[in-house]
Design a protein around this motif. Structure first.
Motif, PDB file in Angstrom:
ATOM      1  N   VAL A 138       7.312 -10.156   4.008  1.00  0.00           N
ATOM      2  CA  VAL A 138       6.102  -9.328   4.009  1.00  0.00           C
ATOM      3  C   VAL A 138       4.969 -10.129   3.369  1.00  0.00           C
ATOM      4  N   GLY A 139       3.774  -9.543   3.369  1.00  0.00           N
ATOM      5  CA  GLY A 139       2.637 -10.198   2.742  1.00  0.00           C
ATOM      6  C   GLY A 139       2.614  -9.987   1.246  1.00  0.00           C
ATOM      7  N   VAL A 140       1.876 -10.862   0.556  1.00  0.00           N
ATOM      8  CA  VAL A 140       1.764 -10.748  -0.900  1.00  0.00           C
ATOM      9  C   VAL A 140       1.110  -9.427  -1.282  1.00  0.00           C
ATOM     10  N   ALA A 141       0.153  -8.955  -0.473  1.00  0.00           N
ATOM     11  CA  ALA A 141      -0.516  -7.689  -0.769  1.00  0.00           C
ATOM     12  C   ALA A 141       0.487  -6.531  -0.767  1.00  0.00           C
ATOM     13  N   THR A 142       1.463  -6.598   0.150  1.00  0.00           N
ATOM     14  CA  THR A 142       2.489  -5.552   0.195  1.00  0.00           C
ATOM     15  C   THR A 142       3.351  -5.591  -1.057  1.00  0.00           C
ATOM     16  N   VAL A 143       3.714  -6.803  -1.469  1.00  0.00           N
ATOM     17  CA  VAL A 143       4.496  -6.945  -2.698  1.00  0.00           C
ATOM     18  C   VAL A 143       3.719  -6.372  -3.880  1.00  0.00           C
ATOM     19  N   ASP A 144       2.439  -6.669  -3.944  1.00  0.00           N
ATOM     20  CA  ASP A 144       1.597  -6.164  -5.035  1.00  0.00           C
ATOM     21  C   ASP A 144       1.564  -4.640  -5.031  1.00  0.00           C
ATOM     22  N   ARG A 145       1.450  -4.040  -3.827  1.00  0.00           N
ATOM     23  CA  ARG A 145       1.408  -2.574  -3.750  1.00  0.00           C
ATOM     24  C   ARG A 145       2.716  -1.970  -4.246  1.00  0.00           C
ATOM     25  N   VAL A 146       3.849  -2.619  -3.913  1.00  0.00           N
ATOM     26  CA  VAL A 146       5.147  -2.098  -4.338  1.00  0.00           C
ATOM     27  C   VAL A 146       5.348  -2.298  -5.835  1.00  0.00           C
ATOM     28  N   ILE A 147       5.108  -3.528  -6.280  1.00  0.00           N
ATOM     29  CA  ILE A 147       5.374  -3.875  -7.679  1.00  0.00           C
ATOM     30  C   ILE A 147       4.500  -3.085  -8.635  1.00  0.00           C
ATOM     31  N   ASN A 148       3.220  -2.998  -8.310  1.00  0.00           N
ATOM     32  CA  ASN A 148       2.256  -2.360  -9.213  1.00  0.00           C
ATOM     33  C   ASN A 148       1.868  -0.948  -8.812  1.00  0.00           C
TER      34      ASN A 148
ATOM     35  N   PRO B 120       0.849   3.666  -1.365  1.00  0.00           N
ATOM     36  CA  PRO B 120       2.139   3.980  -0.744  1.00  0.00           C
ATOM     37  C   PRO B 120       2.584   2.894   0.237  1.00  0.00           C
ATOM     38  N   VAL B 121       3.881   2.681   0.303  1.00  0.00           N
ATOM     39  CA  VAL B 121       4.489   1.729   1.230  1.00  0.00           C
ATOM     40  C   VAL B 121       5.680   2.436   1.864  1.00  0.00           C
ATOM     41  N   LYS B 122       5.950   2.135   3.137  1.00  0.00           N
ATOM     42  CA  LYS B 122       7.091   2.748   3.796  1.00  0.00           C
ATOM     43  C   LYS B 122       8.363   2.510   2.974  1.00  0.00           C
TER      44      LYS B 122
ATOM     45  N   THR C  65      10.278  -0.681   3.754  1.00  0.00           N
ATOM     46  CA  THR C  65       9.585  -1.881   3.290  1.00  0.00           C
ATOM     47  C   THR C  65       9.708  -2.017   1.776  1.00  0.00           C
ATOM     48  N   GLN C  66       9.514  -0.905   1.071  1.00  0.00           N
ATOM     49  CA  GLN C  66       9.659  -0.923  -0.384  1.00  0.00           C
ATOM     50  C   GLN C  66      11.047  -1.412  -0.773  1.00  0.00           C
ATOM     51  N   GLN C  67      12.067  -0.928  -0.053  1.00  0.00           N
ATOM     52  CA  GLN C  67      13.435  -1.332  -0.382  1.00  0.00           C
ATOM     53  C   GLN C  67      13.637  -2.825  -0.158  1.00  0.00           C
ATOM     54  N   ARG C  68      13.054  -3.372   0.932  1.00  0.00           N
ATOM     55  CA  ARG C  68      13.169  -4.810   1.198  1.00  0.00           C
ATOM     56  C   ARG C  68      12.551  -5.625   0.084  1.00  0.00           C
ATOM     57  N   VAL C  69      11.386  -5.177  -0.380  1.00  0.00           N
ATOM     58  CA  VAL C  69      10.706  -5.896  -1.455  1.00  0.00           C
ATOM     59  C   VAL C  69      11.533  -5.841  -2.744  1.00  0.00           C
ATOM     60  N   MET C  70      12.053  -4.659  -3.072  1.00  0.00           N
ATOM     61  CA  MET C  70      12.843  -4.525  -4.286  1.00  0.00           C
ATOM     62  C   MET C  70      14.130  -5.329  -4.226  1.00  0.00           C
TER      63      MET C  70
ATOM     64  N   ARG D 274      11.646  12.449  -6.834  1.00  0.00           N
ATOM     65  CA  ARG D 274      10.475  12.653  -7.688  1.00  0.00           C
ATOM     66  C   ARG D 274      10.503  11.776  -8.946  1.00  0.00           C
ATOM     67  N   SER D 275      11.508  10.940  -9.053  1.00  0.00           N
ATOM     68  CA  SER D 275      11.596  10.054 -10.211  1.00  0.00           C
ATOM     69  C   SER D 275      10.911   8.723  -9.905  1.00  0.00           C
ATOM     70  N   ALA D 276      10.086   8.262 -10.823  1.00  0.00           N
ATOM     71  CA  ALA D 276       9.401   6.983 -10.641  1.00  0.00           C
ATOM     72  C   ALA D 276      10.360   5.802 -10.724  1.00  0.00           C
ATOM     73  N   HIS D 277      11.550   6.032 -11.239  1.00  0.00           N
ATOM     74  CA  HIS D 277      12.472   4.922 -11.478  1.00  0.00           C
ATOM     75  C   HIS D 277      13.692   4.937 -10.573  1.00  0.00           C
ATOM     76  N   ILE D 278      13.747   5.897  -9.626  1.00  0.00           N
ATOM     77  CA  ILE D 278      14.889   6.019  -8.721  1.00  0.00           C
ATOM     78  C   ILE D 278      14.427   5.763  -7.294  1.00  0.00           C
ATOM     79  N   ALA D 279      15.151   4.916  -6.565  1.00  0.00           N
ATOM     80  CA  ALA D 279      14.814   4.631  -5.171  1.00  0.00           C
ATOM     81  C   ALA D 279      15.013   5.882  -4.319  1.00  0.00           C
ATOM     82  N   ALA D 280      14.178   6.015  -3.291  1.00  0.00           N
ATOM     83  CA  ALA D 280      14.273   7.173  -2.394  1.00  0.00           C
ATOM     84  C   ALA D 280      15.594   7.148  -1.633  1.00  0.00           C
ATOM     85  N   ASN D 281      16.003   8.331  -1.165  1.00  0.00           N
ATOM     86  CA  ASN D 281      17.173   8.490  -0.311  1.00  0.00           C
ATOM     87  C   ASN D 281      18.458   7.955  -0.939  1.00  0.00           C
ATOM     88  N   PRO D 282      18.940   8.592  -2.008  1.00  0.00           N
ATOM     89  CA  PRO D 282      20.231   8.183  -2.578  1.00  0.00           C
ATOM     90  C   PRO D 282      21.346   8.347  -1.553  1.00  0.00           C
ATOM     91  N   HIS D 283      22.363   7.526  -1.667  1.00  0.00           N
ATOM     92  CA  HIS D 283      23.510   7.578  -0.746  1.00  0.00           C
ATOM     93  C   HIS D 283      24.491   8.658  -1.203  1.00  0.00           C
TER      94      HIS D 283
END
Length: 340
Positions: free
Chosen positions: A16-26, A30-32, A35-40, A88-97
């Motif tokens: 992905v682009g650096v801008a996408t990484v910045d949006r996810v990291i900081n 919003p990022v899909k 995509t967020q999972q790939r970056v993480m 709704r948690s800022a520290h938990i990835a969406a869609n738990p298994h």
């Protein structure tokens, strides 16, 4: 690559682009989720972490849960609440298994632990205490995956912690209530899901210890098993009623309570007997059971509060990189027909 990974490195690794990484990291926009999972995932692989451009809490915890496929109402509510609070948690990835398995499928549960460990950081599990399950927990713990037991403790040394009721306290509470509601001493039946469920074992121990200490005139029967199944619980209840004419009370610290209620309703219609009954919940038809006066008291899991506490505790441990075994006893409600 630089000695410390950079956002450019993460962007290249994730495709992905650096801008996408910045949006996810900081968290700038919003990022899909995919995509967020790939970056993480890329950040984890490269070791892009606290002190290297991003806080540890910026990498959300990937969660997996292994729950029982029986006790439909209980675990349906539980999974819905877990998903709700995780999203709704800022520290938990969406869609738990979520993985759903039988109470008796110990090898499948062990296999699921190992398989999930390749995709998540933390696993929450409901299972009976079995050597193959414990071995799998110890194995993934060595690989850095934390496994929390939910509702029922396990004896695996690698467990990250337990989250659920103080089951000994619940058992003693049930004994206190039955002793005061019963009109006369007599036999008391107990219905368990499985003897390897440590939560139910502890509830039974607490229940029996209270009567030994406070009301020895009651006779506590050996428990029958329901395997957390409504149909088997119904049959076990019928058997207990047929074989014990002087049964005065029943304690059910397990699943299968809807089946117990069916058997008690049938017995009441035949006017065969009236029992004092204390069960654990929630169940689908709790209000009907109370109104029909076949269950006197429910020891009730506060499902939304339990799920919220579990997600918050997992997130807190993840962010602060907790070590060792974290024990968290969560509260329960006492429900009667008057306060349902």
């Amino acid at each position: 690559m630089a000695s410390h990974p950079t956002m450019n490195d993460v962007a290249r690794e994730a495709g992905v682009g650096v801008a996408t990484v910045d949006r996810v990291i900081n968290r700038r926009a919003p990022v899909k989720p995919a995509t967020q999972q790939r970056v993480m995932d890329a950040a984890r692989r490269l070791g892009f972490s606290a002190g290297k451009g991003m806080t540890s809490s910026a990498v959300p915890c990937r969660l997996g849960f292994i729950l029982l496929d029986s006790g439909a109402e209980f675990y349906r509510q539980f999974s819905e609440q877990l998903r709700f609070h995780a999203e709704r948690s800022a520290h938990i990835a969406a869609n738990p298994h979520f993985v759903w398995l039988s109470i008796n499928a110990s090898q499948q549960i062990a296999d699921a632990i190992v398989e999930l460990a390749g995709r998540v950081d933390v696993i929450g599990i409901v299972a009976t205490d079995n050597p193959v399950v414990n071995q799998a927990i110890n194995h993934v713990q060595e690989k850095g995956v934390r496994v929390y037991t939910l509702f029922s403790e396990l004896t695996a040394s690698g467990c990250a912690g337990y989250m659920g009721l103080d089951n000994r306290k619940a058992g003693r509470t049930a004994a206190w209530m039955i002793s005061r509601l019963c009109k006369r001493p007599g036999k008391i039946g107990i219905l368990l899901g499985d003897h390897r469920f440590l939560c139910q074992e502890m509830a039974e121990i607490g229940f029996r210890s209270w009567f030994r200490e406070k009301a020895a005139e009651f006779d506590i029967l050996e428990p029958l098993r329901s395997y957390e199944d409504d149909g088997m619980a119904e049959q076990a209840t019928r058997t207990m009623l047929e074989e014990n004419s002087d049964l005065v009370a029943l304690y059910v610290p397990s699943g299968g309570v809807d089946g117990v209620v069916r058997a008690l309703l049938a017995a009441k219609k035949q006017q065969s007997r009236t029992l004092t009954v204390v069960c654990h919940g929630p169940i689908a038809h709790a209000q009907k059971a109370l109104l029909e006066e076949v269950v006197d008291v429910f020891i009730w899991h506060r499902m939304p509060a339990l799920a919220a506490e579990i997600i918050a505790a997992i997130a807190d441990d993840f962010v602060h990189e907790a070590r060792g075994n974290q024990q968290r006893y969560l509260p329960f409600d006492i429900l009667t027909v008057e306060n349902f």
